[in-house]
Design a protein around this motif. Structure first.
Motif, PDB file in Angstrom:
ATOM      1  N   LYS A 137       0.849  -1.187   0.000  1.00  0.00           N
ATOM      2  CA  LYS A 137       0.000   0.000   0.000  1.00  0.00           C
ATOM      3  C   LYS A 137       0.887   1.241   0.000  1.00  0.00           C
ATOM      4  CE  LYS A 137      -4.100   1.934   2.084  1.00  0.00           C
ATOM      5  NZ  LYS A 137      -5.230   1.658   2.950  1.00  0.00           N
ATOM      6  N   LEU A 138       0.798   2.031  -1.085  1.00  0.00           N
ATOM      7  CA  LEU A 138       1.633   3.224  -1.195  1.00  0.00           C
ATOM      8  C   LEU A 138       1.120   4.310  -0.248  1.00  0.00           C
ATOM      9  CD1 LEU A 138       2.185   3.509  -5.057  1.00  0.00           C
ATOM     10  CD2 LEU A 138       3.487   2.235  -3.353  1.00  0.00           C
ATOM     11  N   ASP A 139       1.980   5.319  -0.047  1.00  0.00           N
ATOM     12  CA  ASP A 139       1.556   6.427   0.821  1.00  0.00           C
ATOM     13  C   ASP A 139       0.347   7.142   0.239  1.00  0.00           C
ATOM     14  OD1 ASP A 139       3.648   5.669   2.306  1.00  0.00           O
ATOM     15  OD2 ASP A 139       5.027   7.224   1.595  1.00  0.00           O
ATOM     16  N   SER A 140       0.242   7.095  -1.138  1.00  0.00           N
ATOM     17  CA  SER A 140      -0.907   7.746  -1.786  1.00  0.00           C
ATOM     18  C   SER A 140      -2.196   6.953  -1.578  1.00  0.00           C
ATOM     19  CB  SER A 140      -0.646   7.873  -3.281  1.00  0.00           C
ATOM     20  OG  SER A 140      -0.592   6.568  -3.843  1.00  0.00           O
ATOM     21  N   GLY A 141      -2.086   5.740  -1.080  1.00  0.00           N
ATOM     22  CA  GLY A 141      -3.281   4.917  -0.866  1.00  0.00           C
ATOM     23  C   GLY A 141      -3.437   3.820  -1.905  1.00  0.00           C
ATOM     24  N   LYS A 142      -2.756   3.925  -3.045  1.00  0.00           N
ATOM     25  CA  LYS A 142      -2.898   2.908  -4.086  1.00  0.00           C
ATOM     26  C   LYS A 142      -2.181   1.623  -3.678  1.00  0.00           C
ATOM     27  CE  LYS A 142      -2.079   2.048  -8.986  1.00  0.00           C
ATOM     28  NZ  LYS A 142      -3.439   1.737  -9.421  1.00  0.00           N
ATOM     29  N   VAL A 143      -2.781   0.497  -4.016  1.00  0.00           N
ATOM     30  CA  VAL A 143      -2.162  -0.786  -3.701  1.00  0.00           C
ATOM     31  C   VAL A 143      -1.442  -1.303  -4.947  1.00  0.00           C
ATOM     32  CG1 VAL A 143      -2.562  -3.141  -2.956  1.00  0.00           C
ATOM     33  CG2 VAL A 143      -3.892  -1.268  -1.959  1.00  0.00           C
ATOM     34  N   VAL A 144      -0.184  -1.665  -4.800  1.00  0.00           N
ATOM     35  CA  VAL A 144       0.640  -2.112  -5.926  1.00  0.00           C
ATOM     36  C   VAL A 144       0.988  -3.581  -5.716  1.00  0.00           C
ATOM     37  CG1 VAL A 144       2.873  -1.820  -7.059  1.00  0.00           C
ATOM     38  CG2 VAL A 144       1.584   0.185  -6.313  1.00  0.00           C
ATOM     39  N   ARG A 145       1.007  -4.296  -6.840  1.00  0.00           N
ATOM     40  CA  ARG A 145       1.300  -5.722  -6.772  1.00  0.00           C
ATOM     41  C   ARG A 145       2.744  -5.933  -7.227  1.00  0.00           C
ATOM     42  NH1 ARG A 145      -2.336 -10.328  -8.164  1.00  0.00           N
ATOM     43  NH2 ARG A 145      -1.054 -11.847  -9.261  1.00  0.00           N
ATOM     44  N   VAL A 146       3.477  -6.675  -6.439  1.00  0.00           N
ATOM     45  CA  VAL A 146       4.890  -6.917  -6.732  1.00  0.00           C
ATOM     46  C   VAL A 146       5.136  -8.414  -6.619  1.00  0.00           C
ATOM     47  CG1 VAL A 146       7.263  -6.417  -6.033  1.00  0.00           C
ATOM     48  CG2 VAL A 146       5.483  -4.709  -5.668  1.00  0.00           C
ATOM     49  N   THR A 147       5.874  -8.999  -7.567  1.00  0.00           N
ATOM     50  CA  THR A 147       6.214 -10.421  -7.402  1.00  0.00           C
ATOM     51  C   THR A 147       7.722 -10.555  -7.284  1.00  0.00           C
ATOM     52  OG1 THR A 147       6.188 -10.673  -9.797  1.00  0.00           O
ATOM     53  CG2 THR A 147       4.227 -11.366  -8.613  1.00  0.00           C
ATOM     54  N   ARG A 148       8.143 -11.519  -6.459  1.00  0.00           N
ATOM     55  CA  ARG A 148       9.567 -11.800  -6.301  1.00  0.00           C
ATOM     56  C   ARG A 148       9.770 -13.299  -6.350  1.00  0.00           C
ATOM     57  NH1 ARG A 148      13.240  -8.442  -2.449  1.00  0.00           N
ATOM     58  NH2 ARG A 148      12.567  -9.904  -0.853  1.00  0.00           N
ATOM     59  N   PRO A 149      10.703 -13.749  -7.177  1.00  0.00           N
ATOM     60  CA  PRO A 149      10.972 -15.196  -7.191  1.00  0.00           C
ATOM     61  C   PRO A 149      11.580 -15.620  -5.873  1.00  0.00           C
ATOM     62  CG  PRO A 149      12.562 -14.012  -8.531  1.00  0.00           C
ATOM     63  CD  PRO A 149      11.560 -12.996  -8.073  1.00  0.00           C
ATOM     64  N   ASN A 150      11.244 -16.810  -5.416  1.00  0.00           N
ATOM     65  CA  ASN A 150      11.795 -17.296  -4.162  1.00  0.00           C
ATOM     66  C   ASN A 150      13.088 -18.031  -4.462  1.00  0.00           C
ATOM     67  OD1 ASN A 150       9.722 -16.280  -2.566  1.00  0.00           O
ATOM     68  ND2 ASN A 150       8.396 -18.007  -3.138  1.00  0.00           N
ATOM     69  N   THR A 151      14.143 -17.266  -4.603  1.00  0.00           N
ATOM     70  CA  THR A 151      15.409 -17.868  -5.018  1.00  0.00           C
ATOM     71  C   THR A 151      16.105 -18.589  -3.876  1.00  0.00           C
ATOM     72  OG1 THR A 151      16.246 -15.632  -4.773  1.00  0.00           O
ATOM     73  CG2 THR A 151      15.933 -16.435  -7.005  1.00  0.00           C
ATOM     74  N   THR A 152      15.781 -18.223  -2.657  1.00  0.00           N
ATOM     75  CA  THR A 152      16.375 -18.971  -1.537  1.00  0.00           C
ATOM     76  C   THR A 152      15.252 -19.643  -0.775  1.00  0.00           C
ATOM     77  OG1 THR A 152      16.160 -17.119  -0.016  1.00  0.00           O
ATOM     78  CG2 THR A 152      18.214 -17.267  -1.259  1.00  0.00           C
ATOM     79  N   ARG A 153      15.666 -20.633   0.064  1.00  0.00           N
ATOM     80  CA  ARG A 153      14.659 -21.403   0.782  1.00  0.00           C
ATOM     81  C   ARG A 153      14.271 -20.752   2.085  1.00  0.00           C
ATOM     82  NH1 ARG A 153      16.255 -27.646   1.008  1.00  0.00           N
ATOM     83  NH2 ARG A 153      14.224 -28.416   0.416  1.00  0.00           N
ATOM     84  N   HIS A 154      15.106 -19.796   2.517  1.00  0.00           N
ATOM     85  CA  HIS A 154      14.888 -19.277   3.860  1.00  0.00           C
ATOM     86  C   HIS A 154      13.769 -18.263   3.870  1.00  0.00           C
ATOM     87  CE1 HIS A 154      18.314 -21.554   4.812  1.00  0.00           C
ATOM     88  NE2 HIS A 154      18.979 -20.969   3.819  1.00  0.00           N
ATOM     89  N   ALA A 155      13.261 -18.056   5.036  1.00  0.00           N
ATOM     90  CA  ALA A 155      12.148 -17.139   5.195  1.00  0.00           C
ATOM     91  C   ALA A 155      12.526 -15.767   4.656  1.00  0.00           C
ATOM     92  CB  ALA A 155      11.784 -17.022   6.667  1.00  0.00           C
ATOM     93  N   GLU A 156      11.574 -15.118   4.073  1.00  0.00           N
ATOM     94  CA  GLU A 156      11.810 -13.816   3.461  1.00  0.00           C
ATOM     95  C   GLU A 156      12.191 -12.780   4.522  1.00  0.00           C
ATOM     96  OE1 GLU A 156      12.199 -11.983   1.056  1.00  0.00           O
ATOM     97  OE2 GLU A 156      12.151 -13.563  -0.470  1.00  0.00           O
ATOM     98  N   SER A 157      13.060 -11.875   4.111  1.00  0.00           N
ATOM     99  CA  SER A 157      13.430 -10.814   5.036  1.00  0.00           C
ATOM    100  C   SER A 157      12.307  -9.778   5.141  1.00  0.00           C
ATOM    101  CB  SER A 157      14.717 -10.139   4.562  1.00  0.00           C
ATOM    102  OG  SER A 157      14.536  -9.766   3.205  1.00  0.00           O
ATOM    103  N   ILE A 158      11.538  -9.655   4.033  1.00  0.00           N
ATOM    104  CA  ILE A 158      10.462  -8.654   4.052  1.00  0.00           C
ATOM    105  C   ILE A 158       9.183  -9.303   4.553  1.00  0.00           C
ATOM    106  CG2 ILE A 158       9.006  -7.195   2.591  1.00  0.00           C
ATOM    107  CD1 ILE A 158      11.486  -6.747   0.870  1.00  0.00           C
ATOM    108  N   THR A 159       8.542  -8.685   5.479  1.00  0.00           N
ATOM    109  CA  THR A 159       7.370  -9.328   6.059  1.00  0.00           C
ATOM    110  C   THR A 159       6.225  -8.338   6.228  1.00  0.00           C
ATOM    111  OG1 THR A 159       6.570 -10.520   7.991  1.00  0.00           O
ATOM    112  CG2 THR A 159       8.396  -9.021   8.352  1.00  0.00           C
TER     113      THR A 159
END
Ligand SMILES: Nc1ncnc2c1ncn2[C@@H]1O[C@H](COP(=O)(O)OP(=O)(O)OP(=O)(O)O)[C@@H](O)[C@H]1O
Ligand SMILES: [Mg+2]
Lengths: 378, 314, 277
Positions: free
Chosen positions: A337-359
């Motif tokens: 959710k951007l500061d302007s209020g718009k919701v943006v969709r982002v995809t990231r490949p799961n290149t590592t097995r470990h839990a994501e740093s971004i939560t």
């Protein structure tokens, strides 16, 4: 998305010297006042797989049925191999159709179904037997020749329908949602089988589907339809990377669209001021639009970088908070959710097995390359 | 599943009946079953019995088949005279053959007219379809006798058809149509047409019309597609309709009696006359048994076709 | 869809319906004809209601109609009970002893030539009377029994086909919720098959009302039904009163059928919960 069939082939549609195999000229079909197909013009070339893609009810089947001769156009005409098909009944067209429901004759065996068209053409008996056997082997149905359709699985029926249409060696094969009745795994497998079959036989295919992934996999070129019109025709890459309208950009894959005003319009770049983004978008190519015009910048989710530190440039950047994460295995989808209020969709490949740093609820910075956005004026 | 606690009171009666070997299901079918055994099957046993007995000038006009002789032994008199008689007098065999011929021709005519009608109805838009179906059924709900009577008025020497044709100048003498085989065929086809159309329609309605497009796509002209796809797929409908016309038409009485004239030799009429005019009950019974023996294979065939049709339903 | 009905098929439809309806139409028209010659239109004095009045004064026809009505109503009620039970059993009980026999016994009367059914029933009644003294003589009772026997077969077919086309899980759901089978039948099954039962009743009544052959065999001296009277009149030649009778029958039947099918279409729509396509 890979496209083995399309990539290796030349691109005849770019060569004005090549004669199209199927020419559709200003084709319209009305049911009452409703236009199911509206002024469609298309050129399809020998040996290609052309996909008609569009939402339900947009007129794909109707267009296909006009090619097959089952529906009479209200206006316009169709040429196949230079011959005008107007007024030619289905049984005299060099075209075969694979029906959405397969339409296998329930009182005939697999063999009789496949031989049906050849018998109709009075092909000699010996040749019929040979061609049917060869075709059944090609679609891997040799062992089932004497079964009736109701004794077959969905996938097997689909292949009988395909064999029945292909055995006549049509100039053009029409396939209406050929894989619609199959489950996902079998469908993916069959898509590649279809491509290799088409490659071996060199028959021109026109395939109707409403599944964009299927269209991307199968097609050399895709025609995207909406409300009876072809809104864009091109290779899967063109359609995906260079959509010409918000409709196409949105229909094929998922996309983030930012509305904005054109503030700088130079031959080699444009800059767009977008309140939805809360910043400016810099695109490294020129467009042709009036200054101060409202335009839309489309950015694919996989082309957006996400990080916890601020990007270097002020253009093509935004700040927001992670609202939602969907873990799909191979990749994860983030809704930011951007500061302007718009919701943006982002995809990231799961290149590592470990839990994501971004939560969840984490503040993040989004950014993308100047080559990534597509500027759309409609 | 029902809670066990409810069993006791709710189905106490059921349990008690079950103990004596009667289940709820049994009770449901028992009534119609017994009724049909008593009033449909048992009568044939009696017909069979009487067909083997002698004509008697008594009331009822036959001699009992079983009699306790004086020495307490059961005296059974099986008497094949009635059957032998049927085959010695050419009347019966001729009537039987003629009935078969008339029924067969009528079935063919009903099929020729009924098939395109059923096809046309099945291929019309759903709204029109229901209306047309209603129009097919309506005459069936009005009295057969009255509809046959209508044809007398049409076919008579000074009937509607002759009057119209004469006033148009097509003919100068009235055509003799009533009391001819022609009138009889018209009457039978007219009366039995709905019985042909309805099963055909029920079958054609289930047809997947895309199969015809597929056939045309593979090179069939429309009539070839009809011949190769529609016709074989509607086989059960054709058979069912034909049986519904053929079997009762063989024994038809009213139509030959009213339209066919005195020479229309039909087995149903012979049976009627033996019974009512000659009071030869044993002979009439023998005719009935003969006719039944002839028709039972067709009835079994029909039953078979029906079972296949309902099994093919989705 | 319409475009695919060829000229030939449309011609057959037109001819077929003309064939079915012209005779009926001619009876209606000539019922208003003044001439006793029935088919010769007496333009000077027609149309007239004189034969309608004559029919209403005809004691013989009215008496016969009364008997037909009595037999028809009792028959229809009985046939509906028997036929519904049989249809229910055949549609719902997959296997039971005698299933085949029951199904054969309910199919056979549909095609059995009437002379055979009539003769065999009469012989049964005579034999029964000799053996146990019942039925004493022949009349309305024997006729009603005979009519019920063949018309229940029609009811069975109608009910059975209706039952096999609706979802058995409705009944199972009700049982699952604790309703005993008998209650399920009255609360769930009966309302759903009601249109079929109604159609069956009307069918049974009509079959009885129209029947000539079986009635002739099984009726007694004082119990001539309407078709029997009509038949004896028709054998002697055409009679204008019969045209009137036919017109009245057609009017009543048409009104009833059209009304019933409109009503049933509505019931069916309500029962299926989905609008007809
Ligand atoms: N025979 C017809 N009469 C009237 N309208 C029709 C007819 N055939 C199709 N249409 C209408 O034309 C439009 C296009 O139909 P079509 O079957 O071509 O859609 P489609 O793109 O194949 O959809 P789907 O993906 O659901 O198969 C629809 O709105 C449909 O209702
Ligand atoms: Mg479609």
């Amino acid at each position: 998305m890979g496209n083995p069939a399309g990539l290796v082939k030349a691109a005849p549609w770019k060569d004005p010297g090549v004669r199209p195999y199927v020419e559709i000229e200003h084709l319209t079909k009305s049911f009452g006042d409703f236009k199911a197909v509206d002024d469609v013009s298309l050129r399809i070339y020998k040996g290609e797989i052309f996909c008609l893609l569009g939402p339900s009810g947009c007129g794909k089947t109707t267009l296909l049925r006009m090619l097959g001769g089952f529906e009479t156009p209200t206006s316009g005409r169709i040429l196949i191999d230079g011959e005008d098909m107007t007024g030619v009944p289905p049984y005299e067209r060099p075209v075969n159709m694979m029906f959405q429901s397969y339409a296998l004759f329930p009182h005939m065996t697999v063999e009789q179904n496949v031989a049906f068209g050849l018998k109709q053409d009075r092909v000699p008996k010996v040749e019929i037997a040979e061609r049917v056997a060869a075709m059944l082997a090609l679609v891997k149905l040799d062992g089932l020749a004497r079964r009736k359709p109701h004794q077959l699985s969905g996938g097997q029926r689909q292949r009988v329908a395909l064999a029945r249409a292909l055995v006549k060696r049509p100039k053009l094969l029409l396939l209406d949602e050929p894989l619609g009745a199959l489950d996902k795994k079998l469908r993916e497998h069959t898509q590649f089988e279809l491509i290799s079959l088409q490659d071996q036989l060199g028959v021109t295919f026109v395939v109707v589907t409403h599944d964009q992934e299927e269209a991307m996999t199968l097609a050399g070129r895709i025609g995207v339809m909406n409300h009876g019109e072809i809104v864009q025709a091109g290779t899967p890459t063109e359609i995906y990377e260079f959509p010409t309208s918000r409709y196409v950009a949105d229909f094929i894959g998922s996309v983030n669209i930012f509305e904005g005003k054109l503030v700088e319009d130079e031959p080699e770049y444009v800059r767009i001021r977008s309140d939805e983004l809360g910043g400016t978008i810099y695109v490294s190519h020129g467009i042709s639009a009036a200054p101060e015009a409202t335009v839309w910048a489309a950015v694919r989710p996989e082309k957006i970088f996400m990080s916890t530190s601020a990007p270097a440039s002020a253009d093509n950047a935004a700040h927001g908070v992670v609202q939602d994460i969907a873990y799909l295995g191979d990749l994860s989808i983030y809704r930011v959710k951007l500061d302007s209020g718009k919701v943006v969709r982002v995809t990231r490949p799961n290149t590592t097995r470990h839990a994501e740093s971004i939560t969840w609820d984490q503040p993040v910075f989004l950014s993308w390359d100047a080559t990534s956005p597509v500027v759309l004026t409609t | 599943m029902r809670a066990p606690a409810r069993e006791g009171s709710a189905t106490g009666l059921g349990k008690r009946l079950a103990r004596v070997g009667v289940s709820g299901r049994g009770l449901v079918v028992a009534l119609p079953y017994l009724w049909l055994v008593l009033f449909f099957v048992a009568p044939f046993v009696i017909v069979l019995k009487i067909s083997f007995s002698d004509v008697d000038l008594a009331i009822p006009p036959y001699k009992p088949l079983l009699q306790w002789a004086a020495n307490h032994t059961l005296d059974v008199r099986l008497n094949f005279n009635n059957y032998a008689f049927l085959f010695t007098d050419a009347l019966y065999v001729d009537a039987l053959l003629n009935s078969l011929k008339v029924a067969l021709v009528s079935t063919g005519l009903c099929l020729l007219l009924g098939y395109p009608m059923a096809y046309g109805i099945a291929r019309s838009a759903p709204r029109t379809r229901n209306l047309l179906l209603l129009l097919v059924m309506l005459p069936f709900w009005t009295s057969l006798l009255l509809r046959v009577y209508a044809w007398i008025g049409l076919l008579k020497a000074n009937g509607v058809i002759n009057n119209v044709l004469m006033s148009l100048g097509v003919i100068h003498e009235p055509l003799a149509m009533l009391y001819t085989p022609f009138a009889m065929y018209v009457g039978i086809v007219y009366s039995y047409l709905p019985f042909m159309i309805l099963p055909l329609y029920a079958n054609l309605e289930k047809m997947d019309w895309q199969l015809l497009e597929a056939a045309e796509d593979l090179g069939c002209r429309p009539w070839q597609a009809f011949y190769k796809i529609t016709l074989p797929l509607s086989r059960n409908g054709i058979l069912a309709g034909s049986m519904l016309v053929f079997i009762p038409a063989v024994g038809e009485y009213v139509i030959p009696a009213l339209l066919g004239g005195p020479n229309a030799l039909m087995i149903g009429r012979v049976l009627w006359d033996e019974f009512f005019a000659n009071r030869a009950w044993p002979t009439a019974s023998a005719v009935a048994i003969l006719l039944l023996v002839l028709l039972v294979p067709f009835m079994m065939w029909y039953q078979n076709v029906q079972a296949r049709e309902s099994a093919s339903e989705p | 869809m319409n475009a695919r009905r060829s000229f030939f098929v449309l011609t057959a439809l037109a001819f077929g319906f003309a064939f079915l309806y012209l005779p009926i139409l001619s009876m209606v028209v000539f019922s208003f004809n003044a001439s006793k010659l029935v088919t010769v239109w007496d333009a000077a004095n027609s149309p007239t209601l004189k034969w309608y009045r004559a029919l209403l004064d005809n004691e013989e026809i009215l008496g016969a109609a009364w008997i037909s009505l009595k037999v028809g109503v009792i028959n229809a009620c009985g046939a509906v009970i028997l036929g519904t039970l049989a249809g229910f059993g055949l549609a719902r009980f997959r296997r039971f002893r005698g299933r085949f026999t029951l199904s054969a016994m309910t199919t056979a009367p549909l095609v059995m030539p009437e002379v055979i059914t009539g003769l065999s029933l009469l012989l049964l009644f005579v034999a029964l009377e000799q053996a146990i003294g019942w039925p004493a003589g022949r009349g309305v009772t024997t006729m009603t029994i005979a009519h019920m026997t063949f018309s229940m077969a029609y009811v069975t077919v109608v009910v059975q086909s209706r039952l096999s086309s609706f979802d058995i899980s409705l009944e199972e759901a009700a049982m699952d919720l604790g309703a005993p089978p008998v209650k399920v039948f009255f609360v769930i099954t009966l309302p759903i098959i009601f249109p079929a039962i109604l159609a069956g009743w009307l069918l049974a009544f009509t079959l009885s009302w129209d029947d000539l052959v079986i009635s002739s065999f099984t009726s007694g001296p004082a119990s001539s039904t309407l078709p029997m009277v009509v038949f004896s009149k028709v054998r002697l030649g055409v009679s204008p009163e019969i045209n009137v009778l036919a017109t009245l029958t057609i009017t009543v039947v048409t009104t009833m059928i059209v009304g019933a099918s409109l009503w049933m279409a509505r019931l069916e729509k309500a029962a299926s919960g989905a609008p007809e396509t």
